[in-house]
Design a protein around this motif. Structure first.
Motif, PDB file in Angstrom:
ATOM      1  N   PHE A  52      26.856  -5.061  -7.356  1.00 22.05           N
ATOM      2  CA  PHE A  52      26.142  -3.792  -7.496  1.00 22.05           C
ATOM      3  C   PHE A  52      24.906  -3.933  -8.381  1.00 22.05           C
ATOM      4  N   TRP A  53      25.082  -4.321  -9.629  1.00 20.31           N
ATOM      5  CA  TRP A  53      23.934  -4.400 -10.546  1.00 20.31           C
ATOM      6  C   TRP A  53      22.958  -5.506 -10.179  1.00 20.31           C
ATOM      7  N   PRO A  54      23.429  -6.707  -9.818  1.00 19.16           N
ATOM      8  CA  PRO A  54      22.452  -7.715  -9.397  1.00 19.16           C
ATOM      9  C   PRO A  54      21.626  -7.259  -8.188  1.00 19.16           C
ATOM     10  N   ALA A  55      22.258  -6.594  -7.218  1.00 17.60           N
ATOM     11  CA  ALA A  55      21.524  -6.146  -6.034  1.00 17.60           C
ATOM     12  C   ALA A  55      20.502  -5.070  -6.394  1.00 17.60           C
ATOM     13  N   ILE A  56      20.892  -4.141  -7.259  1.00 10.70           N
ATOM     14  CA  ILE A  56      19.959  -3.090  -7.687  1.00 10.70           C
ATOM     15  C   ILE A  56      18.767  -3.717  -8.406  1.00 10.70           C
ATOM     16  N   LEU A  57      19.038  -4.654  -9.306  1.00 11.07           N
ATOM     17  CA  LEU A  57      17.952  -5.280 -10.071  1.00 11.07           C
ATOM     18  C   LEU A  57      17.068  -6.156  -9.191  1.00 11.07           C
ATOM     19  N   VAL A  58      17.656  -6.916  -8.270  1.00  6.04           N
ATOM     20  CA  VAL A  58      16.864  -7.763  -7.375  1.00  6.04           C
ATOM     21  C   VAL A  58      16.017  -6.898  -6.443  1.00  6.04           C
ATOM     22  N   ALA A  59      16.591  -5.821  -5.919  1.00  5.67           N
ATOM     23  CA  ALA A  59      15.833  -4.920  -5.051  1.00  5.67           C
ATOM     24  C   ALA A  59      14.691  -4.267  -5.828  1.00  5.67           C
ATOM     25  N   THR A  60      14.958  -3.870  -7.063  1.00  7.56           N
ATOM     26  CA  THR A  60      13.908  -3.278  -7.896  1.00  7.56           C
ATOM     27  C   THR A  60      12.787  -4.275  -8.128  1.00  7.56           C
ATOM     28  N   ALA A  61      13.141  -5.514  -8.445  1.00  4.24           N
ATOM     29  CA  ALA A  61      12.123  -6.544  -8.690  1.00  4.24           C
ATOM     30  C   ALA A  61      11.301  -6.802  -7.431  1.00  4.24           C
ATOM     31  N   GLY A  62      11.959  -6.970  -6.295  1.00  7.98           N
ATOM     32  CA  GLY A  62      11.240  -7.217  -5.050  1.00  7.98           C
ATOM     33  C   GLY A  62      10.351  -6.068  -4.661  1.00  7.98           C
ATOM     34  N   ASN A  63      10.860  -4.844  -4.801  1.00 11.01           N
ATOM     35  CA  ASN A  63      10.095  -3.663  -4.435  1.00 11.01           C
ATOM     36  C   ASN A  63       8.918  -3.456  -5.379  1.00 11.01           C
ATOM     37  N   THR A  64       9.112  -3.749  -6.658  1.00 13.48           N
ATOM     38  CA  THR A  64       8.022  -3.624  -7.627  1.00 13.48           C
ATOM     39  C   THR A  64       6.937  -4.661  -7.350  1.00 13.48           C
ATOM     40  N   LEU A  65       7.340  -5.899  -7.084  1.00 11.87           N
ATOM     41  CA  LEU A  65       6.346  -6.929  -6.765  1.00 11.87           C
ATOM     42  C   LEU A  65       5.595  -6.588  -5.479  1.00 11.87           C
ATOM     43  N   GLY A  66       6.289  -6.036  -4.501  1.00 13.18           N
ATOM     44  CA  GLY A  66       5.617  -5.586  -3.287  1.00 13.18           C
ATOM     45  C   GLY A  66       4.638  -4.463  -3.574  1.00 13.18           C
ATOM     46  N   GLY A  67       5.011  -3.560  -4.475  1.00  7.78           N
ATOM     47  CA  GLY A  67       4.099  -2.495  -4.893  1.00  7.78           C
ATOM     48  C   GLY A  67       2.874  -3.053  -5.603  1.00  7.78           C
ATOM     49  N   MET A  68       3.082  -4.117  -6.362  1.00  5.46           N
ATOM     50  CA  MET A  68       1.952  -4.746  -7.050  1.00  5.46           C
ATOM     51  C   MET A  68       1.014  -5.410  -6.035  1.00  5.46           C
ATOM     52  N   VAL A  69       1.563  -5.954  -4.951  1.00  9.35           N
ATOM     53  CA  VAL A  69       0.713  -6.496  -3.886  1.00  9.35           C
ATOM     54  C   VAL A  69      -0.104  -5.371  -3.254  1.00  9.35           C
ATOM     55  N   SER A  70       0.536  -4.211  -3.034  1.00  6.71           N
ATOM     56  CA  SER A  70      -0.194  -3.059  -2.501  1.00  6.71           C
ATOM     57  C   SER A  70      -1.297  -2.641  -3.464  1.00  6.71           C
ATOM     58  N   TRP A  71      -1.004  -2.667  -4.770  1.00  9.80           N
ATOM     59  CA  TRP A  71      -2.009  -2.343  -5.789  1.00  9.80           C
ATOM     60  C   TRP A  71      -3.190  -3.297  -5.651  1.00  9.80           C
ATOM     61  N   TRP A  72      -2.903  -4.582  -5.511  1.00  7.77           N
ATOM     62  CA  TRP A  72      -3.942  -5.598  -5.397  1.00  7.77           C
ATOM     63  C   TRP A  72      -4.759  -5.402  -4.119  1.00  7.77           C
ATOM     64  N   MET A  73      -4.086  -5.069  -3.008  1.00  5.82           N
ATOM     65  CA  MET A  73      -4.794  -4.809  -1.754  1.00  5.82           C
ATOM     66  C   MET A  73      -5.699  -3.594  -1.898  1.00  5.82           C
ATOM     67  N   GLY A  74      -5.236  -2.590  -2.632  1.00  7.21           N
ATOM     68  CA  GLY A  74      -6.068  -1.409  -2.876  1.00  7.21           C
ATOM     69  C   GLY A  74      -7.300  -1.760  -3.685  1.00  7.21           C
ATOM     70  N   LEU A  75      -7.118  -2.622  -4.658  1.00 13.35           N
ATOM     71  CA  LEU A  75      -8.259  -3.071  -5.460  1.00 13.35           C
ATOM     72  C   LEU A  75      -9.274  -3.769  -4.565  1.00 13.35           C
ATOM     73  N   GLY A  76      -8.792  -4.602  -3.650  1.00 13.83           N
ATOM     74  CA  GLY A  76      -9.688  -5.319  -2.747  1.00 13.83           C
ATOM     75  C   GLY A  76     -10.333  -4.425  -1.699  1.00 13.83           C
ATOM     76  N   ALA A  77      -9.679  -3.321  -1.362  1.00 14.08           N
ATOM     77  CA  ALA A  77     -10.195  -2.421  -0.326  1.00 14.08           C
ATOM     78  C   ALA A  77     -11.173  -1.395  -0.866  1.00 14.08           C
ATOM     79  N   HIS A  78     -11.491  -1.478  -2.127  1.00 20.87           N
ATOM     80  CA  HIS A  78     -12.349  -0.490  -2.780  1.00 20.87           C
ATOM     81  C   HIS A  78     -13.638  -0.250  -1.996  1.00 20.87           C
ATOM     82  N   LYS A  79     -14.298  -1.286  -1.560  1.00 18.62           N
ATOM     83  CA  LYS A  79     -15.584  -1.147  -0.871  1.00 18.62           C
ATOM     84  C   LYS A  79     -15.438  -0.479   0.485  1.00 18.62           C
ATOM     85  N   VAL A  80     -14.346  -0.762   1.177  1.00 19.05           N
ATOM     86  CA  VAL A  80     -14.137  -0.173   2.498  1.00 19.05           C
ATOM     87  C   VAL A  80     -13.932   1.333   2.392  1.00 19.05           C
ATOM     88  N   VAL A  81     -13.172   1.754   1.407  1.00 13.87           N
ATOM     89  CA  VAL A  81     -12.833   3.170   1.261  1.00 13.87           C
ATOM     90  C   VAL A  81     -14.028   3.984   0.754  1.00 13.87           C
TER      91      VAL A  81
END
Length: 157
Positions: A52-81
């Motif tokens: 239970f706890w390892p899965a919650i923590l691993v999912a949180t870490a993966g989802n947060t890192l994926g969100g950080m990739v989205s953040w980075w993509m948003g930073l790169g898309a600044h000129k397009v938007v």
């Protein structure tokens, strides 16, 4: 019915890979791709309640890192938007996000708007570390509440 549910959970959780699958699915689901990671988390925990706890923590870490990739993509898309900068909806959303700052990333767990919210935070050049902390808090609470609720409805055998 019970056998069908068990086979579905086996397929979703990919128990032979376990936590690495949960991490990968959570990571990909936090990008702009339409994918939900909750079934994989629930399936793994249903088959392996001690994770239970390892899965919650691993999912949180993966989802947060994926969100950080989205953040980075948003930073790169600044000129397009910049081309669409003057629409009324865009201006209202920007005003709201600028008012909240990195705290807006707490809502990154929400369906439909959560992943683009991370990208817009990057586009607005909000600081990554506070955004990542708020993303992690929101995503952790989502996994905890959703998995606990599902386990309440379908307790481990």
């Amino acid at each position: 019915m019970e056998a069908w549910l068990q086979s579905l959970l086996n397929a979703l959780a990919l128990p032979e890979y376990g936590l690495s699958t949960v991490f990968a699915v959570a990571f990909v689901s936090a990008t702009l791709l339409p994918l939900g990671s909750e079934p994989a988390v629930f399936g793994l925990i249903k088959l392996n309640p001690h994770l239970f706890w390892p899965a919650i923590l691993v999912a949180t870490a993966g989802n947060t890192l994926g969100g950080m990739v989205s953040w980075w993509m948003g930073l790169g898309a600044h000129k397009v938007v910049d081309k669409y900068r003057h629409s009324a909806t865009h201006l209202r959303a920007l005003e709201w996000l600028e008012k909240l700052g990195p705290k807006a990333c707490l809502f990154s767990f929400l369906p439909v708007i959560g992943d683009p919210l991370c990208a817009v935070a990057g586009w607005l050049k909000m600081p990554l570390l506070p955004c990542a902390c708020y993303m992690a808090a929101g995503k952790f609470l989502r996994y905890l509440v959703m998995t606990a609720a599902l386990l309440y409805l379908w307790p481990p055998a």
